[in-house]
Design a protein around this motif. Structure first.
Motif, PDB file in Angstrom:
ATOM      1  N   GLY A 168       0.811  -1.216   0.000  1.00 36.08           N
ATOM      2  CA  GLY A 168       0.000   0.000   0.000  1.00 36.08           C
ATOM      3  C   GLY A 168       0.842   1.262   0.000  1.00 36.08           C
ATOM      4  O   GLY A 168       0.454   2.280   0.567  1.00 36.08           O
ATOM      5  N   ALA A 169       2.001   1.222  -0.684  1.00 30.85           N
ATOM      6  CA  ALA A 169       2.884   2.398  -0.742  1.00 30.85           C
ATOM      7  C   ALA A 169       2.604   3.208  -2.004  1.00 30.85           C
ATOM      8  O   ALA A 169       2.054   2.697  -2.988  1.00 30.85           O
ATOM      9  N   ASP A 170       2.966   4.493  -1.958  1.00 30.07           N
ATOM     10  CA  ASP A 170       2.855   5.366  -3.135  1.00 30.07           C
ATOM     11  C   ASP A 170       4.135   5.343  -3.953  1.00 30.07           C
ATOM     12  O   ASP A 170       4.121   5.677  -5.142  1.00 30.07           O
ATOM     13  N   LEU A 171       5.240   5.014  -3.298  1.00 27.48           N
ATOM     14  CA  LEU A 171       6.544   4.987  -3.957  1.00 27.48           C
ATOM     15  C   LEU A 171       7.408   3.919  -3.296  1.00 27.48           C
ATOM     16  O   LEU A 171       7.428   3.813  -2.065  1.00 27.48           O
ATOM     17  N   ILE A 172       8.095   3.151  -4.125  1.00 22.06           N
ATOM     18  CA  ILE A 172       9.138   2.256  -3.609  1.00 22.06           C
ATOM     19  C   ILE A 172      10.476   2.702  -4.201  1.00 22.06           C
ATOM     20  O   ILE A 172      10.603   2.889  -5.414  1.00 22.06           O
ATOM     21  N   VAL A 173      11.436   2.918  -3.322  1.00 26.07           N
ATOM     22  CA  VAL A 173      12.802   3.235  -3.734  1.00 26.07           C
ATOM     23  C   VAL A 173      13.576   1.926  -3.649  1.00 26.07           C
ATOM     24  O   VAL A 173      13.820   1.420  -2.557  1.00 26.07           O
ATOM     25  N   ALA A 174      13.898   1.373  -4.820  1.00 22.67           N
ATOM     26  CA  ALA A 174      14.493   0.043  -4.848  1.00 22.67           C
ATOM     27  C   ALA A 174      15.995   0.137  -5.035  1.00 22.67           C
ATOM     28  O   ALA A 174      16.468   0.969  -5.813  1.00 22.67           O
ATOM     29  N   ASN A 175      16.737  -0.688  -4.332  1.00 22.10           N
ATOM     30  CA  ASN A 175      18.171  -0.753  -4.603  1.00 22.10           C
ATOM     31  C   ASN A 175      18.670  -2.179  -4.662  1.00 22.10           C
ATOM     32  O   ASN A 175      18.079  -3.087  -4.098  1.00 22.10           O
ATOM     33  N   ASP A 176      19.734  -2.330  -5.421  1.00 17.44           N
ATOM     34  CA  ASP A 176      20.324  -3.642  -5.641  1.00 17.44           C
ATOM     35  C   ASP A 176      21.407  -3.851  -4.587  1.00 17.44           C
ATOM     36  O   ASP A 176      22.515  -3.334  -4.716  1.00 17.44           O
ATOM     37  N   VAL A 177      21.072  -4.599  -3.549  1.00 14.11           N
ATOM     38  CA  VAL A 177      22.021  -4.778  -2.441  1.00 14.11           C
ATOM     39  C   VAL A 177      23.046  -5.876  -2.740  1.00 14.11           C
ATOM     40  O   VAL A 177      23.879  -6.178  -1.885  1.00 14.11           O
ATOM     41  N   SER A 178      22.979  -6.460  -3.944  1.00 13.61           N
ATOM     42  CA  SER A 178      24.044  -7.406  -4.312  1.00 13.61           C
ATOM     43  C   SER A 178      25.294  -6.631  -4.723  1.00 13.61           C
ATOM     44  O   SER A 178      26.398  -7.167  -4.715  1.00 13.61           O
ATOM     45  N   LYS A 179      25.117  -5.329  -5.074  1.00 14.23           N
ATOM     46  CA  LYS A 179      26.271  -4.490  -5.419  1.00 14.23           C
ATOM     47  C   LYS A 179      27.098  -4.241  -4.163  1.00 14.23           C
ATOM     48  O   LYS A 179      26.567  -3.812  -3.131  1.00 14.23           O
ATOM     49  N   GLU A 180      28.363  -4.474  -4.270  1.00 16.71           N
ATOM     50  CA  GLU A 180      29.243  -4.299  -3.116  1.00 16.71           C
ATOM     51  C   GLU A 180      29.212  -2.841  -2.660  1.00 16.71           C
ATOM     52  O   GLU A 180      29.221  -1.926  -3.485  1.00 16.71           O
ATOM     53  N   GLY A 181      29.136  -2.606  -1.376  1.00 16.90           N
ATOM     54  CA  GLY A 181      29.205  -1.256  -0.840  1.00 16.90           C
ATOM     55  C   GLY A 181      27.876  -0.540  -0.714  1.00 16.90           C
ATOM     56  O   GLY A 181      27.835   0.587  -0.246  1.00 16.90           O
ATOM     57  N   VAL A 182      26.753  -1.151  -1.123  1.00 14.23           N
ATOM     58  CA  VAL A 182      25.460  -0.477  -0.941  1.00 14.23           C
ATOM     59  C   VAL A 182      24.994  -0.662   0.501  1.00 14.23           C
ATOM     60  O   VAL A 182      24.852   0.297   1.260  1.00 14.23           O
ATOM     61  N   MET A 183      24.777  -1.936   0.905  1.00 13.07           N
ATOM     62  CA  MET A 183      24.330  -2.210   2.274  1.00 13.07           C
ATOM     63  C   MET A 183      25.490  -1.894   3.221  1.00 13.07           C
ATOM     64  O   MET A 183      26.537  -2.532   3.160  1.00 13.07           O
TER      65      MET A 183
END
Ligand code: CTP
Ligand code: CA
Length: 221
Positions: A168-183
């Motif tokens: 029930g969100a208006d926006l999802i900000v998605a990120n690829d956490v398989s990329k090194e250094g994101v998480m």
């Protein structure tokens, strides 16, 4: 003086943000956690405050400092985080950035669990935590704008679109956490998913993502 004179498009608007990991106790000395640093969520809270919003930041255990100009509520577990978010309602804006632990130990021991010579390790029984974003997205007191994040390691756009609808969100900000250094890191590359489609942003600093996202939010008000 610069900040005093900056335009405040979100003046009078209330925002609640979640950030960081949650810790789920196994016993008094052990817990389940994840690699989230809280950097992205804290930066978004600060950016919304700079645009004039009255911000409550509900933070899981992090090592970074409380951002300036924001009311910070420190929590440990997913269930505490949900209570603190509900206590911050009514709000105009909710941005759920926390990497909430999906599961917690079915029962956490009151005493430190001890090794028993010759015995197998204890099994860890898990139960699902409440989904804070989904609860807020379908809340009787739902904020006008509900934003979620999505941590994915593949099929980012498709999973994000599914989360948008389900939660029930208006926006999802998605990120690829398989990329090194994101998480746990300082940079982020995100894709904004709404019912109208997807928009990929270039790789940038988490502080820049926060600025741009706060501006995106301000445009809706
Ligand atoms: N979220 C939440 N409460 C939970 C789990 C997730 O509020 N118990 C929120 C996160 O803060 C984020 C969004 O839901 O805004 C998506 O989190 P994510 O972990 O990507 O999705 P899940 O729904 O937990 O699904 P999965 O981890 O299986 O991909
Ligand atoms: Ca999850």
């Amino acid at each position: 003086a610069f900040f005093d004179e900056a335009p405040k498009p979100l003046a009078g608007k209330r925002a609640v943000i979640t950030s960081g990991p949650t810790h789920e106790a196994i016993d008094p000395v052990r817990y389940i956690a994840n690699r989230s640093s809280g950097r992205q969520g804290h930066a978004i809270a600060a950016a919304l405050a700079r645009l004039g919003a009255e911000v409550t930041l509900v933070s899981g255990p992090v090592t970074i400092a409380d951002p300036a100009g924001v009311n910070v509520v420190h929590v440990e577990s997913a269930r505490e985080m949900l209570s603190a978010v509900e206590a911050a309602l009514p709000a105009d804006i909710a941005v759920m950035v926390a990497a909430v632990a999906d599961w917690r130990a079915a029962d956490s021991a009151d005493q430190k669990m001890k090794k028993k010579p010759g015995e197998a390790p204890p099994p860890l029984q898990l139960v699902e935590n409440p989904d804070i974003l989904k609860t807020i997205g379908h809340h009787a007191n739902r904020p006008r704008l509900v934003v979620g994040f999505a941590a994915e390691t593949r099929d980012v756009a498709a999973y994000a679109a599914d989360k948008l609808a389900r939660k029930g969100a208006d926006l999802i900000v998605a990120n690829d956490v398989s990329k090194e250094g994101v998480m746990g890191g300082v940079r982020n590359q995100v894709m904004l998913v709404t019912k109208d489609g997807a928009e990929a942003w270039p790789d940038m600093d988490k502080a820049e993502v926060a600025e741009k996202l706060a501006a995106w939010i301000a445009k809706r008000f």
